[in-house]
Design an enzyme around this catalytic site. Structure first.
Site, mmCIF file in Angstrom:
data_model
loop_
_atom_site.group_PDB
_atom_site.id
_atom_site.type_symbol
_atom_site.label_atom_id
_atom_site.label_comp_id
_atom_site.label_asym_id
_atom_site.label_seq_id
_atom_site.Cartn_x
_atom_site.Cartn_y
_atom_site.Cartn_z
ATOM 1 N N ASP A 180 13.218 -3.049 14.345
ATOM 2 C CA ASP A 180 14.220 -2.140 13.768
ATOM 3 C C ASP A 180 13.677 -0.713 13.818
ATOM 4 O O ASP A 180 13.642 0.003 12.811
ATOM 5 C CB ASP A 180 14.536 -2.559 12.331
ATOM 6 C CG ASP A 180 15.767 -1.830 11.764
ATOM 7 O OD1 ASP A 180 16.537 -1.236 12.557
ATOM 8 O OD2 ASP A 180 15.952 -1.855 10.535
ATOM 9 N N GLU A 196 0.837 -1.195 0.000
ATOM 10 C CA GLU A 196 0.000 0.000 0.000
ATOM 11 C C GLU A 196 0.879 1.255 0.000
ATOM 12 O O GLU A 196 1.871 1.335 0.724
ATOM 13 C CB GLU A 196 -0.853 -0.053 1.274
ATOM 14 C CG GLU A 196 -1.640 1.171 1.608
ATOM 15 C CD GLU A 196 -2.286 1.082 2.984
ATOM 16 O OE1 GLU A 196 -3.292 1.792 3.187
ATOM 17 O OE2 GLU A 196 -1.805 0.324 3.852
ATOM 18 N N HIS A 197 0.503 2.225 -0.808
ATOM 19 C CA HIS A 197 1.185 3.528 -0.794
ATOM 20 C C HIS A 197 0.546 4.405 0.279
ATOM 21 O O HIS A 197 -0.674 4.543 0.349
ATOM 22 C CB HIS A 197 1.054 4.224 -2.147
ATOM 23 C CG HIS A 197 1.498 5.659 -2.126
ATOM 24 N ND1 HIS A 197 2.795 6.040 -2.395
ATOM 25 C CD2 HIS A 197 0.825 6.809 -1.838
ATOM 26 C CE1 HIS A 197 2.895 7.358 -2.290
ATOM 27 N NE2 HIS A 197 1.707 7.854 -1.942
ATOM 28 N N LEU A 198 1.374 4.978 1.137
ATOM 29 C CA LEU A 198 0.896 5.919 2.152
ATOM 30 C C LEU A 198 1.636 7.237 1.964
ATOM 31 O O LEU A 198 2.843 7.252 1.714
ATOM 32 C CB LEU A 198 1.148 5.375 3.563
ATOM 33 C CG LEU A 198 0.384 4.097 3.947
ATOM 34 C CD1 LEU A 198 0.861 3.586 5.304
ATOM 35 C CD2 LEU A 198 -1.114 4.335 3.959
#
Length: 309
Positions: A217, A89-91
Site C-alpha cells: 500500500d 516504535e515512535h519515529l
C-alpha cells in the site's frame, strides 16, 4: 483506556507527547513510557485486531530483510469495550524529500531480497549441499502471505498460489469485484471484468516473475523520512510482482523522479510495464471505490476499457 494500556505495557508512566497522526482508517498518538516513546494506533473498524495483526506480520517480514526502515512493532493490545490498539516504535517522521533516491534504492533492495535468497540457496546447494536450512529468512517460491493483511480495512486473500496471474485475478481483483457487485450491482463493470480476465495473461508474455516481498500500500501518505533516511509504514504485505508496489505510488503523487530513477537503475522496466501498472492500479481504484464510494468508479471503468482494447 489509558489504565488498561499502562498495565498491558508494564509501565507506570504513560504520558501523551502531543504527537498525533492518522488517516481515513486509523488514528494514532505518541506516549512516553518507562521503556521510551511509543506510538499507539487505534481504529474504530470492527476488524481492527485482524487488521493490526496483519500489519505486525508485514512490519516483521520487512524488518527481517534489513533493506528499508519500518517502525518496529511492539504488541497488539486488546482493551476494554472491543477496542484494539497497535503499539509500535515512535519515529520522528517528516515528509519524504532529501532521501527520495535512497528510498528508490531501498525499495528495489526489498523487492530483490527474495530473489537474492534464491540465488544464495542455489549456490549453497551446489557448493555445500546444505540448501537454505541455515538461512534466517528462507526463499519463498509462491505468491501470497502466511496471514491475512488488510489494504485499508478490507482483508486481502493471501492463500499461496504458484501462478502470479491467477493469484492477482482471483485473490485481488475478484474479491473487489464481488464487493462492487454486492453493493451496486454494476453491470458495466461486471461485463468489462469478464472481458479483461481473458486479456490479462497476454500482459505477462515473456517475463519471469520471482515473488517479491511487497509493502502492498505504498502511496505517498505511507512514506516519510528522518535524519537517518527513508521510512515506510502502514504495510499490507504479501509476496507478489515487484511492479505492483509502483502502482499506487503513481496514483496520488509524493514520489519524485529521483525515487523512480534510483529504483529502475536496480530493477529496469520490463516490456509491457505501463499496461501492467494500469492493471495494478485497477485494484487500488476498486479498493478505493469499496472504501469511499462510487467517486472511483470512473477511473476503474476507464482502466478496464483501455486494457480490453
Amino acid at each position: 483506556m489509558e489504565d488498561a494500556l499502562r498495565r498491558a505495557l508494564g509501565t507506570a508512566v504513560l504520558r501523551p507527547t502531543g504527537h498525533s497522526g492518522g488517516g481515513c482508517i486509523s488514528q494514532g498518538r505518541s506516549y512516553d513510557t518507562d521503556h521510551g516513546r511509543v506510538f499507539v494506533k487505534s481504529s474504530c473498524e470492527g476488524e481492527a485486531r485482524r487488521m493490526f495483526l496483519g500489519e505486525v506480520a508485514s512490519l516483521e517480514a520487512i524488518l527481517k530483510t534489513r533493506t528499508v526502515r519500518v517502525p518496529k512493532p511492539i504488541k497488539v493490545v486488546e482493551l476494554p469495550e472491543d477496542n484494539t490498539v497497535l503499539v509500535m516504535e515512535h519515529l520522528e517522521m517528516k515528509s519524504l524529500n532529501r532521501h527520495s533516491a535512497l528510498l528508490g534504492t531501498q525499495l528495489a533492495d526489498l523487492h530483490l531480497h527474495n530473489q537474492q535468497l534464491r540465488e544464495k540457496m542455489k549456490k549453497e546447494e551446489s557448493t555445500v549441499g546444505k540448501g537454505q536450512g541455515q538461512m534466517e529468512v528462507q526463499f519463498v517460491d509462491q505468491f501470497g502471505f502466511h496471514t491475512v493483511t488488510c489494504c485499508g480495512y478490507l482483508p486481502q486473500v493471501n492463500n499461496w498460489q504458484s501462478d502470479w496471474v491467477s493469484f492477482f485475478a482471483r485473490q485481488r481483483i475478484q474479491p473487489q469485484m464481488d464487493l462492487i457487485e454486492r453493493n451496486s450491482g454494476d453491470g458495466e463493470t461486471r461485463e468489462l471484468w469478464a472481458q479483461l480476465q481473458l486479456k490479462i495473461p497476454s500482459l505477462f508474455c515473456g517475463i519471469e516473475i520471482v515473488p517479491s516481498l511487497l509493502h502492498g500500500d505504498l502511496w505517498g501518505g505511507n512514506v516519510a523520512e528522518d535524519d537517518c533516511g527513508p521510512i515506510i509504514f502502514d504495510p499490507a504485505s504479501f509476496y507478489g510482482h515487484s511492479e505492483y508496489d509502483l502502482a499506487i505510488a503513481g496514483m496520488f503523487g509524493g514520489f519524485s523522479s529521483f525515487f523512480y530513477s534510483a529504483y529502475h537503475s536496480k530493477i529496469p522496466r520490463a516490456v509491457g510495464f505501463e499496461k501492467r501498472l494500469k492493471l495494478y492500479q485497477l485494484f487500488h481504484y476498486m479498493n478505493h471505490w469499496n472504501h469511499f464510494g462510487s467517486g472511483y468508479r470512473g477511473s476503474s471503468i476507464n482502466i478496464m476499457r483501455n486494457l480490453v482494447k
